[in-house]
Design a protein around this motif. Structure first.
Motif, PDB file in Angstrom:
ATOM      1  N   ARG A   1       0.838  -1.211   0.000  1.00 24.43           N
ATOM      2  CA  ARG A   1       0.000   0.000   0.000  1.00 24.43           C
ATOM      3  C   ARG A   1       0.868   1.255   0.000  1.00 24.43           C
ATOM      4  O   ARG A   1       0.571   2.232  -0.696  1.00 24.43           O
ATOM      5  CB  ARG A   1      -0.912  -0.023   1.228  1.00 24.43           C
ATOM      6  N   ILE A   2       1.963   1.238   0.753  1.00 22.96           N
ATOM      7  CA  ILE A   2       2.851   2.396   0.817  1.00 22.96           C
ATOM      8  C   ILE A   2       3.628   2.548  -0.492  1.00 22.96           C
ATOM      9  O   ILE A   2       3.786   3.657  -1.013  1.00 22.96           O
ATOM     10  CB  ILE A   2       3.811   2.258   2.014  1.00 22.96           C
ATOM     11  N   ILE A   3       4.093   1.433  -1.035  1.00 27.88           N
ATOM     12  CA  ILE A   3       4.857   1.473  -2.290  1.00 27.88           C
ATOM     13  C   ILE A   3       4.045   2.119  -3.400  1.00 27.88           C
ATOM     14  O   ILE A   3       4.566   2.899  -4.201  1.00 27.88           O
ATOM     15  CB  ILE A   3       5.291   0.044  -2.684  1.00 27.88           C
ATOM     16  N   ARG A   4       2.752   1.834  -3.445  1.00 27.45           N
ATOM     17  CA  ARG A   4       1.895   2.314  -4.533  1.00 27.45           C
ATOM     18  C   ARG A   4       1.180   3.626  -4.191  1.00 27.45           C
ATOM     19  O   ARG A   4       0.247   4.017  -4.886  1.00 27.45           O
ATOM     20  CB  ARG A   4       0.887   1.233  -4.909  1.00 27.45           C
ATOM     21  N   SER A   5       1.616   4.319  -3.155  1.00 29.57           N
ATOM     22  CA  SER A   5       0.988   5.588  -2.772  1.00 29.57           C
ATOM     23  C   SER A   5       1.231   6.663  -3.827  1.00 29.57           C
ATOM     24  O   SER A   5       2.135   6.556  -4.663  1.00 29.57           O
ATOM     25  CB  SER A   5       1.538   6.073  -1.428  1.00 29.57           C
ATOM     26  N   SER A   6       0.460   7.741  -3.746  1.00 28.69           N
ATOM     27  CA  SER A   6       0.561   8.845  -4.702  1.00 28.69           C
ATOM     28  C   SER A   6       1.951   9.463  -4.669  1.00 28.69           C
ATOM     29  O   SER A   6       2.623   9.516  -3.634  1.00 28.69           O
ATOM     30  CB  SER A   6      -0.489   9.906  -4.372  1.00 28.69           C
ATOM     31  N   ILE A   7       2.374   9.996  -5.809  1.00 32.73           N
ATOM     32  CA  ILE A   7       3.679  10.636  -5.918  1.00 32.73           C
ATOM     33  C   ILE A   7       3.664  12.064  -5.381  1.00 32.73           C
ATOM     34  O   ILE A   7       4.710  12.653  -5.115  1.00 32.73           O
ATOM     35  CB  ILE A   7       4.139  10.630  -7.404  1.00 32.73           C
ATOM     36  N   SER A   8       2.485  12.629  -5.204  1.00 33.78           N
ATOM     37  CA  SER A   8       2.378  14.035  -4.812  1.00 33.78           C
ATOM     38  C   SER A   8       2.785  14.252  -3.358  1.00 33.78           C
ATOM     39  O   SER A   8       2.496  13.427  -2.485  1.00 33.78           O
ATOM     40  CB  SER A   8       0.938  14.533  -5.012  1.00 33.78           C
ATOM     41  N   GLY A   9       3.435  15.383  -3.091  1.00 31.36           N
ATOM     42  CA  GLY A   9       3.790  15.752  -1.729  1.00 31.36           C
ATOM     43  C   GLY A   9       4.851  14.842  -1.141  1.00 31.36           C
ATOM     44  O   GLY A   9       5.535  14.091  -1.842  1.00 31.36           O
ATOM     45  N   ALA A  10       4.998  14.924   0.170  1.00 30.21           N
ATOM     46  CA  ALA A  10       6.009  14.141   0.882  1.00 30.21           C
ATOM     47  C   ALA A  10       5.324  13.028   1.671  1.00 30.21           C
ATOM     48  O   ALA A  10       4.403  13.283   2.445  1.00 30.21           O
ATOM     49  CB  ALA A  10       6.817  15.034   1.824  1.00 30.21           C
ATOM     50  N   LEU A  11       5.788  11.802   1.458  1.00 31.08           N
ATOM     51  CA  LEU A  11       5.280  10.643   2.186  1.00 31.08           C
ATOM     52  C   LEU A  11       6.344  10.209   3.182  1.00 31.08           C
ATOM     53  O   LEU A  11       7.465   9.871   2.793  1.00 31.08           O
ATOM     54  CB  LEU A  11       4.966   9.496   1.220  1.00 31.08           C
ATOM     55  N   VAL A  12       6.018  10.214   4.473  1.00 30.12           N
ATOM     56  CA  VAL A  12       6.941   9.794   5.519  1.00 30.12           C
ATOM     57  C   VAL A  12       6.605   8.358   5.903  1.00 30.12           C
ATOM     58  O   VAL A  12       5.468   8.061   6.272  1.00 30.12           O
ATOM     59  CB  VAL A  12       6.841  10.706   6.755  1.00 30.12           C
ATOM     60  N   VAL A  13       7.592   7.470   5.802  1.00 27.67           N
ATOM     61  CA  VAL A  13       7.417   6.068   6.180  1.00 27.67           C
ATOM     62  C   VAL A  13       8.200   5.847   7.466  1.00 27.67           C
ATOM     63  O   VAL A  13       9.425   5.751   7.459  1.00 27.67           O
ATOM     64  CB  VAL A  13       7.902   5.121   5.070  1.00 27.67           C
ATOM     65  N   GLN A  14       7.488   5.814   8.574  1.00 31.51           N
ATOM     66  CA  GLN A  14       8.088   5.597   9.891  1.00 31.51           C
ATOM     67  C   GLN A  14       7.997   4.120  10.236  1.00 31.51           C
ATOM     68  O   GLN A  14       6.957   3.487  10.063  1.00 31.51           O
ATOM     69  CB  GLN A  14       7.345   6.427  10.936  1.00 31.51           C
ATOM     70  N   GLY A  15       9.099   3.557  10.708  1.00 31.08           N
ATOM     71  CA  GLY A  15       9.063   2.148  11.091  1.00 31.08           C
ATOM     72  C   GLY A  15      10.251   1.790  11.949  1.00 31.08           C
ATOM     73  O   GLY A  15      11.359   2.302  11.752  1.00 31.08           O
ATOM     74  N   GLY A  16      10.023   0.925  12.915  1.00 34.23           N
ATOM     75  CA  GLY A  16      11.098   0.478  13.777  1.00 34.23           C
ATOM     76  C   GLY A  16      12.062  -0.432  13.044  1.00 34.23           C
ATOM     77  O   GLY A  16      11.898  -0.721  11.852  1.00 34.23           O
ATOM     78  N   PRO A  17      13.093  -0.905  13.730  1.00 38.38           N
ATOM     79  CA  PRO A  17      14.084  -1.787  13.113  1.00 38.38           C
ATOM     80  C   PRO A  17      13.435  -3.043  12.531  1.00 38.38           C
ATOM     81  O   PRO A  17      12.528  -3.613  13.129  1.00 38.38           O
ATOM     82  CB  PRO A  17      15.016  -2.148  14.270  1.00 38.38           C
ATOM     83  N   GLY A  18      13.908  -3.441  11.350  1.00 37.89           N
ATOM     84  CA  GLY A  18      13.459  -4.698  10.767  1.00 37.89           C
ATOM     85  C   GLY A  18      12.123  -4.659  10.074  1.00 37.89           C
ATOM     86  O   GLY A  18      11.626  -5.691   9.629  1.00 37.89           O
ATOM     87  N   THR A  19      11.509  -3.485   9.949  1.00 38.97           N
ATOM     88  CA  THR A  19      10.181  -3.409   9.335  1.00 38.97           C
ATOM     89  C   THR A  19      10.238  -3.310   7.816  1.00 38.97           C
ATOM     90  O   THR A  19       9.196  -3.269   7.167  1.00 38.97           O
ATOM     91  CB  THR A  19       9.404  -2.196   9.882  1.00 38.97           C
ATOM     92  N   GLY A  20      11.436  -3.259   7.251  1.00 42.43           N
ATOM     93  CA  GLY A  20      11.555  -3.214   5.796  1.00 42.43           C
ATOM     94  C   GLY A  20      11.458  -1.821   5.214  1.00 42.43           C
ATOM     95  O   GLY A  20      11.082  -1.664   4.044  1.00 42.43           O
ATOM     96  N   LYS A  21      11.830  -0.798   5.997  1.00 47.13           N
ATOM     97  CA  LYS A  21      11.720   0.587   5.509  1.00 47.13           C
ATOM     98  C   LYS A  21      12.538   0.802   4.235  1.00 47.13           C
ATOM     99  O   LYS A  21      12.053   1.368   3.258  1.00 47.13           O
ATOM    100  CB  LYS A  21      12.207   1.566   6.587  1.00 47.13           C
ATOM    101  N   THR A  22      13.785   0.347   4.274  1.00 46.60           N
ATOM    102  CA  THR A  22      14.656   0.562   3.117  1.00 46.60           C
ATOM    103  C   THR A  22      14.141  -0.196   1.905  1.00 46.60           C
ATOM    104  O   THR A  22      14.127   0.337   0.789  1.00 46.60           O
ATOM    105  CB  THR A  22      16.090   0.116   3.448  1.00 46.60           C
ATOM    106  N   ALA A  23      13.716  -1.437   2.107  1.00 49.33           N
ATOM    107  CA  ALA A  23      13.178  -2.220   0.994  1.00 49.33           C
ATOM    108  C   ALA A  23      11.957  -1.530   0.401  1.00 49.33           C
ATOM    109  O   ALA A  23      11.804  -1.455  -0.827  1.00 49.33           O
ATOM    110  CB  ALA A  23      12.814  -3.622   1.475  1.00 49.33           C
ATOM    111  N   VAL A  24      11.092  -1.011   1.250  1.00 57.39           N
ATOM    112  CA  VAL A  24       9.907  -0.292   0.767  1.00 57.39           C
ATOM    113  C   VAL A  24      10.325   0.932  -0.034  1.00 57.39           C
ATOM    114  O   VAL A  24       9.760   1.222  -1.098  1.00 57.39           O
ATOM    115  CB  VAL A  24       9.001   0.102   1.952  1.00 57.39           C
ATOM    116  N   ALA A  25      11.319   1.663   0.453  1.00 61.29           N
ATOM    117  CA  ALA A  25      11.777   2.865  -0.248  1.00 61.29           C
ATOM    118  C   ALA A  25      12.308   2.523  -1.638  1.00 61.29           C
ATOM    119  O   ALA A  25      11.999   3.210  -2.629  1.00 61.29           O
ATOM    120  CB  ALA A  25      12.856   3.560   0.574  1.00 61.29           C
TER     121      ALA A  25
END
Length: 742
Positions: A184-208
């Motif tokens: 859901r986060i990967i396919r979010s709109s391109i407009s504006g700034a999307l902040v992806v907050q997540g603790g260790p091991g949640t795959g933040k970098t992979a999602v980015a």
């Protein structure tokens, strides 16, 4: 039934690889044919040849990058159709679809469909490949009616299999195991700034990374020319992730750490946290502006300038008026200087003309040469440069930080102690905290006036070189019996155009003023306000994916909250998404790290761990000075338990080089730095360098030393403890921080 299904999938996947090989051979043949054509024919033909060559090269790079695990999924739909999901889209020669690109809208069902919301999917099949061969298959049956058919398959699960696999020192993509909240986060709109907050091991970098690939696929027209910038915290981190995007079908992303965002500058880390904090404050933009204004000076008294034996007078009033007019143009310093110089040269030429006329009464000879005499006179050039010197960003910032008088004049709001911290010897290496200052200076200074000297000379030298090369090319063509349809001058101009026909990524890397279509920032909590200012300048549309964890902030200049970090630049044009599942860290380790953080006063999100590990954290207590000795004793045990996995020793301060030396003496070439590799299965690294990386096992030396309350770096220990996927050991001579032990 299992064997029959496996055989069927192997045959189909073999067909996909055969088609991939056909496409590679086709593109290689087309590229070779284009290259054989050479730089002949009309300029339009040559331009078309170059365009086709670039197209074939890009397509080949994409086809080569997706060979590993080309296909990873299959959807059985209510319509009876079977859709295979892979890294790129593939079709037959007559355009019959063989495989759907994972970024395509219809592939979203592979990640989003559940038993409660099937989205037309009866069964989701995961294909587990080793090389080009299907080794196993696993089915998620979403339609209960299929269970009666007895054809569902069971297994460990694609996700858990990936989590339990050994680390290699390079990040792996998660394209085959993306979970619903990640998709859901990967396919979010391109407009504006999307902040992806997540603790260790949640795959933040992979999602980015997957989001970068998705946006380039979905918004190709917008981003193909503008490009996407991916910013990471360190060179080690960039090396760790560099293979992921090509494997996802994208090769055109500019990847850079913060120390590489100023062309020509290779910055080192800022060792002094207090210095980094001062340089990171937004008021440093005002300091740089003061430094620029400081180079637009008014003399204290009249200056006598000698020109061809005559004496001219340059008054403070003239300089002040010229400065006001030049500033009123609104142009950067170096460009506004042209107006400043023109005004004063005109006034000095008028003085010169009056003196000449007064000495030659009745003589009406042409005196246009006087303007050149005034312009080239040494006294005039020196005086104008002293009033308004052309500057480079490096010279401006270098002198600001090395000359006490200039620093004091430009920083009236700083204390003497703060100025003392900023002062350093001339010629010191540039640091990551300097890069935003250099960028700010470049923005305020603008390009150097080519007429100021070297710029014009360099342009003429380049032009002469290109013309000579073009003439030689025409000679070669004539000797080969080829009629040239253009002159040497036209060919030289065309060659300059060819240099400009680079990819967006290639051009953006060398152009500080490049405006990107989208920027992805990983470990964004570490950025200072000045670093945010730099990045927003790189993307005027403010289209950002911002990934991080406030609890892991280790930089003194970093963010205390997303609101405080982003509001100055984005206002309210940003939204927050949170990843809630810890895929990397076993529950025993994750819980110990969270307890420690809470006991230290650090507010951390507590993502739910998806698995329980085989081992609980181990604590070794030793006498002072025996840390490295104990490390050498326990390392064989750790390496044996990991059975070929990647082990990191995380230490800080003087312990880091001490441990590195001891381990290299004992294990030789197996010991490395950064993210590790197949050859180097032992890594010695600081907690800040370890940010964003992961290892099978981690040994932390002196955990109490990583709770640096003085500089607010309590997150360093939290980062260190949450790097492992299997084992964690802490070796301590000081008291173990509270909370680690239940």
């Amino acid at each position: 039934m299992h064997d029959a299904d496996l055989a069927h999938e192997r045959d189909y996947v073999a067909g996909l690889y055969a088609r991939l090989d056909e496409l590679r051979a086709e593109k290689r043949a087309q590229l070779a044919q284009v290259r054989r054509a050479g730089a002949v024919g009309t300029m339009q033909n040559v331009s078309e040849r170059d365009a086709f060559a670039a197209l074939y090269e890009d397509r080949l790079a994409q086809l080569d990058a997706v060979d590993d695990r080309l296909v990873f999924g299959r959807l059985d739909l209510d319509s009876g159709e079977a859709q295979y999901i892979g890294r790129i889209g593939l079709t037959t020669e007559d355009l019959q679809r063989l495989m759907v690109d994972w970024r395509a809208p219809e592939a979203g069902h592979f990640y989003q469909a559940t038993a409660f919301d099937r989205q037309g999917v009866r069964r989701r099949r995961h294909l587990i490949l080793q090389g080009r061969e299907v080794k196993a298959i696993e089915d998620d049956v979403l339609d209960a009616d299929m269970l009666a058919d007895g054809d569902s398959l069971q297994g460990e699960g694609a996700l858990l299999a990936a989590l339990n696999s050994k680390r290699t020192g390079r990040m792996s993509d998660i394209v085959g195991t993306i979970q619903s909240e990640q998709d859901r986060i990967i396919r979010s709109s391109i407009s504006g700034a999307l902040v992806v907050q997540g603790g260790p091991g949640t795959g933040k970098t992979a999602v980015a990374l997957h989001r970068a690939a998705y946006l380039l696929y979905t918004h190709r027209d917008r981003l193909k020319t503008a490009g996407v910038l991916l910013v990471g915290p360190s060179s080690s981190f960039m090396n760790y992730i560099e293979r992921v995007l090509p494997s996802l079908g994208e090769t055109g992303v500019v990847m850079a750490s913060l120390g590489r965002l100023m062309p020509g500058i290779h910055a080192v880390a800022e060792d002094d946290a207090d210095v980094a904090a001062i340089k990171g404050r937004l008021d440093m933009a005002e300091v740089v502006a003061n430094a620029v204004a400081n180079r637009q000076r008014i003399p204290a008294e009249n200056r006598i300038l000698e020109v061809d034996g005559r004496k001219l007078v340059l008054t403070p009033r003239q300089v002040r008026r010229a400065r006001e007019k030049a500033r009123a143009t609104g142009k950067p310093h170096n460009e506004a200087r042209v107006s400043f110089v023109k005004i004063l040269l005109r006034e000095l030429t008028e003085q010169m003309t009056e003196l000449v006329v007064a000495g030659n009464i009745g003589n009406n000879a042409d005196r246009s040469y006087l303007a050149e005499d005034v312009r080239s006179a040494r006294d005039v050039r020196v005086a104008l440069n002293l009033c308004w010197m052309p500057m480079t960003p490096e010279k401006l910032v270098g002198e600001l930080l090395s000359k006490p008088a200039i620093l004091e004049a430009c920083t009236p709001h700083l204390s003497d102690a703060e100025r003392e911290l900023l002062l350093r010897p001339a010629g010191s290496p540039w640091t990551e905290a300097d890069v935003p200052l250099l960028d700010e200076a470049a923005e305020l200074l603008g390009e150097l006036d080519p007429a100021a000297g070297r710029g014009l000379v360099q342009q003429e030298q380049d032009r002469a070189r290109d013309l000579a090369n073009a003439k030689q090319t025409l000679v070669n063509m004539e000797a080969a019996g080829v009629d040239a349809l253009f002159t040497a001058e036209e060919l030289a101009e065309h060659n300059q155009e060819r240099e400009a026909r680079l990819t967006a990524a290639e051009r953006a890397t060398s152009d500080r003023t490049w405006a990107f279509g989208h920027i992805v920032v990983d470990e964004a909590q570490e950025l200072s306000p000045m670093q945010w200012r730099l990045l927003v300048r790189r993307c005027p549309l403010k289209s950002f994916t911002i990934v991080g964890d406030i609890a892991q902030t280790s930089s003194v200049a970093g963010a205390k909250s997303w609101q405080s970090a982003l509001a100055p630049m984005f206002g309210d044009r940003w939204q927050l998404e949170e990843l809630t599942v810890n895929y990397r860290t076993p529950s025993q380790i994750a819980e110990a790290a969270a307890r420690m953080a809470n006991a230290a006063g650090l507010v951390v999100s507590a993502p739910k761990a998806v698995r329980e590990g085989r081992w609980s954290p181990v604590i070794d207590r030793v006498e002072s000075g025996a840390l490295v000795e104990r490390l050498l004793e326990v390392l064989p045990e750790e390496l044996d338990a990991l059975d070929g996995g990647l082990l990191a020793v995380i230490a800080d301060g003087a312990l880091l080089p001490e441990a590195t030396t001891a381990l290299r003496r004992a294990y030789g070439h197996r010991v490395g730095t950064g993210a590790g590799s197949y050859e180097q299965d032992i890594v010695v690294i600081s907690p800040r360098e370890a940010k964003g990386l992961e290892f099978d096992g981690v040994v932390v030396l002196e955990p109490a030393a990583m709770l640096n309350h003085e500089h607010g770096r309590v997150g360093d220990l939290y980062v260190a403890m949450t790097r492992p996927t299997q084992r964690l050991r802490l070796i301590a001579s000081a008291p173990v921080p509270a909370g680690i032990e239940e």
